[in-house]
Design an enzyme around this catalytic site. Sequence first.
Site, PDB file in Angstrom:
ATOM      1  N   ARG A 144       0.731  -1.100  -0.134  1.00  0.00           N
ATOM      2  CA  ARG A 144      -0.234  -0.281   0.287  1.00  0.00           C
ATOM      3  C   ARG A 144       0.406   1.640   0.187  1.00  0.00           C
ATOM      4  O   ARG A 144       0.169   2.261   0.612  1.00  0.00           O
ATOM      5  CB  ARG A 144      -1.220  -0.135   1.118  1.00  0.00           C
ATOM      6  CG  ARG A 144      -1.929  -0.613   0.630  1.00  0.00           C
ATOM      7  CD  ARG A 144      -3.316  -0.881   1.904  1.00  0.00           C
ATOM      8  NE  ARG A 144      -4.488  -1.524   1.626  1.00  0.00           N
ATOM      9  CZ  ARG A 144      -5.220  -1.439   1.396  1.00  0.00           C
ATOM     10  NH1 ARG A 144      -6.057   0.205   1.204  1.00  0.00           N
ATOM     11  NH2 ARG A 144      -6.204  -1.603   1.174  1.00  0.00           N
ATOM     12  N   ARG A 170      -2.314   6.389   0.827  1.00  0.00           N
ATOM     13  CA  ARG A 170      -3.386   6.685   1.209  1.00  0.00           C
ATOM     14  C   ARG A 170      -2.625   8.027   2.654  1.00  0.00           C
ATOM     15  O   ARG A 170      -2.925   8.168   3.061  1.00  0.00           O
ATOM     16  CB  ARG A 170      -4.641   6.221   2.035  1.00  0.00           C
ATOM     17  CG  ARG A 170      -3.570   4.836   2.580  1.00  0.00           C
ATOM     18  CD  ARG A 170      -4.880   3.570   2.383  1.00  0.00           C
ATOM     19  NE  ARG A 170      -3.730   2.546   3.342  1.00  0.00           N
ATOM     20  CZ  ARG A 170      -4.765   2.082   4.410  1.00  0.00           C
ATOM     21  NH1 ARG A 170      -5.992   1.209   4.428  1.00  0.00           N
ATOM     22  NH2 ARG A 170      -4.006   0.733   5.032  1.00  0.00           N
ATOM     23  N   ARG A 191      -7.090  11.719  -4.784  1.00  0.00           N
ATOM     24  CA  ARG A 191      -8.021  11.610  -3.963  1.00  0.00           C
ATOM     25  C   ARG A 191     -10.144  12.070  -3.890  1.00  0.00           C
ATOM     26  O   ARG A 191     -10.702  12.130  -3.756  1.00  0.00           O
ATOM     27  CB  ARG A 191      -7.920  10.769  -2.851  1.00  0.00           C
ATOM     28  CG  ARG A 191      -9.589  10.052  -1.995  1.00  0.00           C
ATOM     29  CD  ARG A 191      -8.539   9.520  -0.529  1.00  0.00           C
ATOM     30  NE  ARG A 191      -9.029  10.804   0.515  1.00  0.00           N
ATOM     31  CZ  ARG A 191      -8.342  10.724   1.302  1.00  0.00           C
ATOM     32  NH1 ARG A 191      -7.855   9.084   1.921  1.00  0.00           N
ATOM     33  NH2 ARG A 191      -8.270  11.657   2.271  1.00  0.00           N
ATOM     34  N   ASP A 251      -6.846  -2.164  -7.603  1.00  0.00           N
ATOM     35  CA  ASP A 251      -7.383  -3.013  -6.685  1.00  0.00           C
ATOM     36  C   ASP A 251      -7.688  -4.411  -6.995  1.00  0.00           C
ATOM     37  O   ASP A 251      -8.058  -4.770  -7.571  1.00  0.00           O
ATOM     38  CB  ASP A 251      -8.641  -1.912  -6.150  1.00  0.00           C
ATOM     39  CG  ASP A 251      -9.320  -2.526  -5.429  1.00  0.00           C
ATOM     40  OD1 ASP A 251     -10.317  -2.988  -4.821  1.00  0.00           O
ATOM     41  OD2 ASP A 251      -8.985  -2.085  -3.982  1.00  0.00           O
ATOM     42  N   TYR A 302     -15.143 -11.796  -0.316  1.00  0.00           N
ATOM     43  CA  TYR A 302     -16.249 -10.666  -0.681  1.00  0.00           C
ATOM     44  C   TYR A 302     -16.956 -11.241  -1.560  1.00  0.00           C
ATOM     45  O   TYR A 302     -18.073 -10.416  -1.223  1.00  0.00           O
ATOM     46  CB  TYR A 302     -15.320  -9.730  -1.606  1.00  0.00           C
ATOM     47  CG  TYR A 302     -13.931  -9.071  -1.120  1.00  0.00           C
ATOM     48  CD1 TYR A 302     -14.755  -8.413   0.683  1.00  0.00           C
ATOM     49  CD2 TYR A 302     -12.965  -9.049  -0.988  1.00  0.00           C
ATOM     50  CE1 TYR A 302     -13.493  -7.265   1.084  1.00  0.00           C
ATOM     51  CE2 TYR A 302     -11.996  -8.624  -0.047  1.00  0.00           C
ATOM     52  CZ  TYR A 302     -12.096  -7.586   1.087  1.00  0.00           C
ATOM     53  OH  TYR A 302     -11.368  -6.868   1.755  1.00  0.00           O
TER      54      TYR A 302
END
Length: 343
Positions: free
Chosen positions: A27, A31, A40, A76, A153
């Site tokens: 990652r 973020r 973003r 992703d 998921y």
Amino acid sequence: MTQLKNDLLLRALRKETVERPPVWMMRQAGRYLPDYIKLRDKYDFFTRVQTPELATAITLQPVDQVGVDAAIIFSDILVIPQAMGLEVLMEEGKGPSLPKTIKTKADIDALITTGAEESLSYVMNALSLTKKELNGRVPLIGFAGAPWTILCYMIEGKGSKTWDKAKQFAYTQTELAHALLQKITTITIDYLKAQVKAGADTVQVFDSWAGSLSPADFKIFAQPYLLQIADALKDDAPVILFPKGSWYALKELSESSAAGVGIDWCVSPQMARELTQNKITLQGNFDPAKLLAPIPDIKKAVKEMIDAFGIQNYIANLGHGITPNVPVDHAKAFVDAVKEYGS
């Protein structure tokens, strides 16, 4: 083909002698970086993923700003359910949701397992563009979610701490679970092969929820599909498997076609080496929460980590993804500590 100026990661995966371990962070493109947050705020998640110029810019940020030894494409794991025909929604701060979950044989039969290269062409375009922009500075990593994690998921419809629905499905409708896992595996293999063709130097398979399974169930529902992917890709590019929380599988995974295996912080370097007998390159396993410690403490802990793993057949990384609250200079301190090791 541009010659790689820094091929430490690939050398470590080939078990060649290196002067220091390569370092990157799961990652890393995202973020915690102020420049990522600007993008973003401007574009929604799937716009960032599906616009090659944006995905490339985000992929390059940690290379430029933190100095990592590899770039990992910004994407992703849930692009695979999308390619298979399911809707995936992503709300900032809330995580992913799949409005329509898989419940029946008919649902599984309706899933698409071909054409990943076309339906996910934006990932391939982002890889090609990133490869060009990197100009041989560092290797480029492609990735996909592991079949068990994607199944979680698809059945659950959203994130979960326990994955009860997914496990219930696996244990009560075992035949259907295997049919679904195989479909996910088939399209994932095609997807990863297309990524290599588009410019990925190595690929990582993220089994983020493998740790929800017992050792016996991991062997049934996760391991066979991870091995299938590693076998299918072995002649294309080195494969890194990352089944988080599944330290008990290390011995068997070290005897697979994979070049590397990622571990989290719940297993000691000594134990990981013992279980794998140095047959495979290990990657990990710094606790991302430790990046919030004072910088001198981070540097000391990194040194201790490398001392424990040894320089060879090792990739310095975190035991899971970097968290949004980590200051950039702390992430940089982690990378610098690896680069300064032994100098």
